[in-house]
Design an enzyme around this catalytic site. Structure first.
Site, PDB file in Angstrom:
ATOM      1  N   LYS A   1       0.856  -1.182   0.000  1.00 21.79           N
ATOM      2  CA  LYS A   1       0.000   0.000   0.000  1.00 21.79           C
ATOM      3  C   LYS A   1       0.886   1.224   0.000  1.00 21.79           C
ATOM      4  CE  LYS A   1      -4.446   0.826   0.142  1.00 21.79           C
ATOM      5  NZ  LYS A   1      -5.476  -0.019  -0.479  1.00 21.79           N
TER       6      LYS A   1
HETATM    7  P1  NAD Z   1     -12.804   7.826  -3.294  1.00 24.69           P
HETATM    8  O1  NAD Z   1     -11.797   8.848  -2.941  1.00 24.69           O
HETATM    9  O2  NAD Z   1     -13.186   7.645  -4.721  1.00 24.69           O
HETATM   10  O3  NAD Z   1     -14.160   8.095  -2.473  1.00 24.69           O
HETATM   11  C1  NAD Z   1     -14.204   8.233  -1.079  1.00 24.69           C
HETATM   12  C2  NAD Z   1     -15.580   8.742  -0.673  1.00 24.69           C
HETATM   13  O4  NAD Z   1     -15.652   8.817   0.755  1.00 24.69           O
HETATM   14  C3  NAD Z   1     -15.886  10.131  -1.201  1.00 24.69           C
HETATM   15  O5  NAD Z   1     -17.242  10.198  -1.567  1.00 24.69           O
HETATM   16  C4  NAD Z   1     -15.628  11.016   0.021  1.00 24.69           C
HETATM   17  O6  NAD Z   1     -16.343  12.236  -0.027  1.00 24.69           O
HETATM   18  C5  NAD Z   1     -16.119  10.104   1.113  1.00 24.69           C
HETATM   19  N1  NAD Z   1     -15.637  10.468   2.435  1.00 24.69           N
HETATM   20  C6  NAD Z   1     -14.400  10.910   2.787  1.00 24.69           C
HETATM   21  N2  NAD Z   1     -14.357  11.153   4.107  1.00 24.69           N
HETATM   22  C7  NAD Z   1     -15.577  10.859   4.583  1.00 24.69           C
HETATM   23  C8  NAD Z   1     -16.174  10.923   5.866  1.00 24.69           C
HETATM   24  N3  NAD Z   1     -15.489  11.336   6.937  1.00 24.69           N
HETATM   25  N4  NAD Z   1     -17.465  10.520   5.991  1.00 24.69           N
HETATM   26  C9  NAD Z   1     -18.154  10.104   4.903  1.00 24.69           C
HETATM   27  N5  NAD Z   1     -17.658  10.033   3.680  1.00 24.69           N
HETATM   28  C10 NAD Z   1     -16.389  10.408   3.526  1.00 24.69           C
HETATM   29  O7  NAD Z   1     -12.258   6.462  -2.648  1.00 24.69           O
HETATM   30  P2  NAD Z   1     -12.627   4.970  -3.068  1.00 24.69           P
HETATM   31  O8  NAD Z   1     -11.654   4.522  -4.077  1.00 24.69           O
HETATM   32  O9  NAD Z   1     -14.095   4.888  -3.337  1.00 24.69           O
HETATM   33  O10 NAD Z   1     -12.266   4.200  -1.719  1.00 24.69           O
HETATM   34  C11 NAD Z   1     -13.173   4.157  -0.613  1.00 24.69           C
HETATM   35  C12 NAD Z   1     -12.747   3.033   0.325  1.00 24.69           C
HETATM   36  O11 NAD Z   1     -12.740   1.797  -0.390  1.00 24.69           O
HETATM   37  C13 NAD Z   1     -11.342   3.175   0.924  1.00 24.69           C
HETATM   38  O12 NAD Z   1     -11.366   2.639   2.232  1.00 24.69           O
HETATM   39  C14 NAD Z   1     -10.504   2.284   0.031  1.00 24.69           C
HETATM   40  O13 NAD Z   1      -9.347   1.795   0.689  1.00 24.69           O
HETATM   41  C15 NAD Z   1     -11.484   1.160  -0.244  1.00 24.69           C
HETATM   42  N6  NAD Z   1     -11.167   0.387  -1.452  1.00 24.69           N
HETATM   43  C16 NAD Z   1     -11.081   0.999  -2.666  1.00 24.69           C
HETATM   44  C17 NAD Z   1     -10.800   0.235  -3.798  1.00 24.69           C
HETATM   45  C18 NAD Z   1     -10.776   0.847  -5.176  1.00 24.69           C
HETATM   46  O14 NAD Z   1     -10.705   0.086  -6.146  1.00 24.69           O
HETATM   47  N7  NAD Z   1     -10.866   2.149  -5.330  1.00 24.69           N
HETATM   48  C19 NAD Z   1     -10.588  -1.144  -3.672  1.00 24.69           C
HETATM   49  C20 NAD Z   1     -10.698  -1.733  -2.423  1.00 24.69           C
HETATM   50  C21 NAD Z   1     -10.991  -0.950  -1.315  1.00 24.69           C
END
Ligand code: NAD
Length: 429
Positions: A118
């Site tokens: 990561k």
């Molecule tokens: P992203 O940046 O596209 O979206 C994150 C979202 O969370 C946004 O809508 C943001 O406004 C919101 N957010 C941020 N802080 C917040 C808070 N305090 N309360 C509520 N909402 C809040 O990120 P993503 O890629 O969608 O990733 C989200 C989660 O999923 C992370 O934990 C990431 O590790 C996990 N994840 C992502 C992927 C991927 O393929 N992108 C894969 C596995 C896991």
């Protein structure tokens, strides 16, 4: 006075719940269940390589700012390191280390030949212009140039990053080695070897796992009341696919607040609204404003935390009314909250299973790139469906056979496979 953005290793505040301590607790629980040798447990508890770099970035106004960037490579016993790059103000070395460890178990659980890694930079991407983001991404990549590569360590998007940052990383790496190397990152644009289906993959994986869990309870997604925290890459894709499957997505939120509709939100319209409003859902017409704390405790069938770690904690777990909690984010439910939900009979679909769709399609993208043969979206989704359902079944069967909760079953399978590989390979020298 000189200031530095390099953060101390210590927890920032007494209330802080350390993701690395939690990840190690889950590892220890799996090790007890597996009766793992203490020496092996020691090896698996420690990342193999930790890199922290200073990133000097010239702001558009000419000032120079120094950012701290990390890359943690946890374990490559099964194959090259793989894991996302996070841009968020709360990024710390301990958080990145925890997420790298989760990636190791996730890849092993899904049967994907990768190890866990990561990376992240502590910054709020909203405070930087596109050209500043490009400069800092390129500098971060060049600082890591010797540590990444298509058969060494393959970054992907995570919170705060997207296909755009992956394109900059791929280009920086390629320019440095002197030829195009699409396989150095996944989640990149289609124009440079990205895979169809990658953008929706994590959300699609979440939908598949929730659908399977509901089917085991004799239900379907149709008319299920679903609440989603986070409306970024993962949350919005999960929302759209659930909506298309007939579920009522009654509330979603972003960092700036959320929206609620008893009859179900119009998700395609909400996606379009967020795209035009700096990714926020606040102010969406025909919906009631709701804050993030209220959202997590709404009466619903399925709650999907898809934003940050430590969202369901000791403080609010007793108010959570969902019957299924699907961890789309990494580590959104704390250890203690998890025990409380399990004790109440709530089905907790653990992160290393529920959000594995992203790494599965990253793997498919890498395979397509290495073979110079690109598939249509239907094939990508079919392979994703197969691997997700297979892993879900394995976790359910293991949970039933061993009479253990789903999270422990998932961890035991993931950790057990890595431990077996480590044993078979032996320790060098
Ligand atoms: P992203 O940046 O596209 O979206 C994150 C979202 O969370 C946004 O809508 C943001 O406004 C919101 N957010 C941020 N802080 C917040 C808070 N305090 N309360 C509520 N909402 C809040 O990120 P993503 O890629 O969608 O990733 C989200 C989660 O999923 C992370 O934990 C990431 O590790 C996990 N994840 C992502 C992927 C991927 O393929 N992108 C894969 C596995 C896991």
């Amino acid at each position: 006075m000189i200031t530095t953005s390099i953060q101390p290793l210590e927890a920032p505040s007494p209330a802080y719940i350390c993701p690395l301590d939690q990840a190690c607790s889950y590892l220890e629980a799996a090790a007890r269940e597996l009766k793992l040798d203490q020496g092996l447990l020691q090896v698996l508890s420690h990342p193999r390589k930790v890199v922290t770099v200073s990133i000097p970035v010239k702001r558009d106004n000419g000032e120079i700012e120094i950012l701290a960037g990390h890359r943690v490579q946890h374990c490559d016993v099964l194959g090259p390191y793989k894991g996302g790059i996070r841009y968020h103000p709360a990024v710390t070395l301990r958080e990145v280390s925890a997420l790298a460890m989760l990636m190791t178990w996730k890849c092993a659980l899904l049967g994907i030949p990768y190890g866990g890694a990561k990376g992240g930079i502590a910054l709020d991407p909203k405070r930087y212009s596109v050209s500043e983001l490009e400069r800092l991404t390129r500098r971060y990549t060049s600082e890591l140039i010797k540590d990444i590569g298509p058969s060494v360590d393959i970054p992907a998007p995570d919170m705060g990053t997207s296909a755009r940052e992956m394109a900059w990383m791929m280009d920086t790496y390629s320019v440095n080695v002197g030829h195009a190397v699409p396989g150095v990152v996944t989640g990149k644009p289609l124009s440079i070897g990205g895979s169809l289906g990658r953008e929706m993959a994590t959300g699609r994986g979440v939908m598949i796992i929730v659908r399977e869990a509901l089917a085991d309870q004799g239900k379907s997604l149709a008319d299920m009341r679903v609440v989603i925290q986070g409306f970024g890459n993962v949350g919005s894709a999960a929302a759209l696919l659930m909506h298309e499957a007939g579920a009522k997505v009654i509330a979603v939120s972003t960092g700036s607040g959320g929206v609620y509709s008893e009859t179900g939100l119009d998700i395609p319209a909400l996606k379009a609204y967020a795209a035009e409003n700096r990714r926020s859902v606040v102010g969406f017409p025909q919906a009631i404003p709701i804050n993030n704390a209220e959202l997590l405790t709404l009466p619903c069938d399925v709650l999907i935390p898809a934003a940050l770690e430590n969202q369901i904690t000791e403080e609010n777990v007793n108010q959570v009314q969902a019957k299924i909690v699907a961890e789309a984010a990494n580590g959104p439910v704390t250890l203690i909250a998890n025990q409380s939900l399990e004790a109440r009979g709530v089905t907790v679909l653990p992160d290393i299973l529920a959000n594995a769709g992203g790494v599965v399609v990253s793997y498919l993208e890498w395979v397509q790139g290495l073979s110079y043969l690109f598939w249509d979206e239907e094939r990508v989704n079919r392979e994703l469906e197969h691997l997700m359902v297979q892993a879900y079944r394995q976790v359910i069967n293991h949970s039933k056979t061993r009479q253990i909760p789903l999270r422990l079953a998932a961890y035991t399978l993931g950790v057990g496979r890595v431990a077996q590989a480590l044993t078979d390979r032996g320790l060098y020298p």
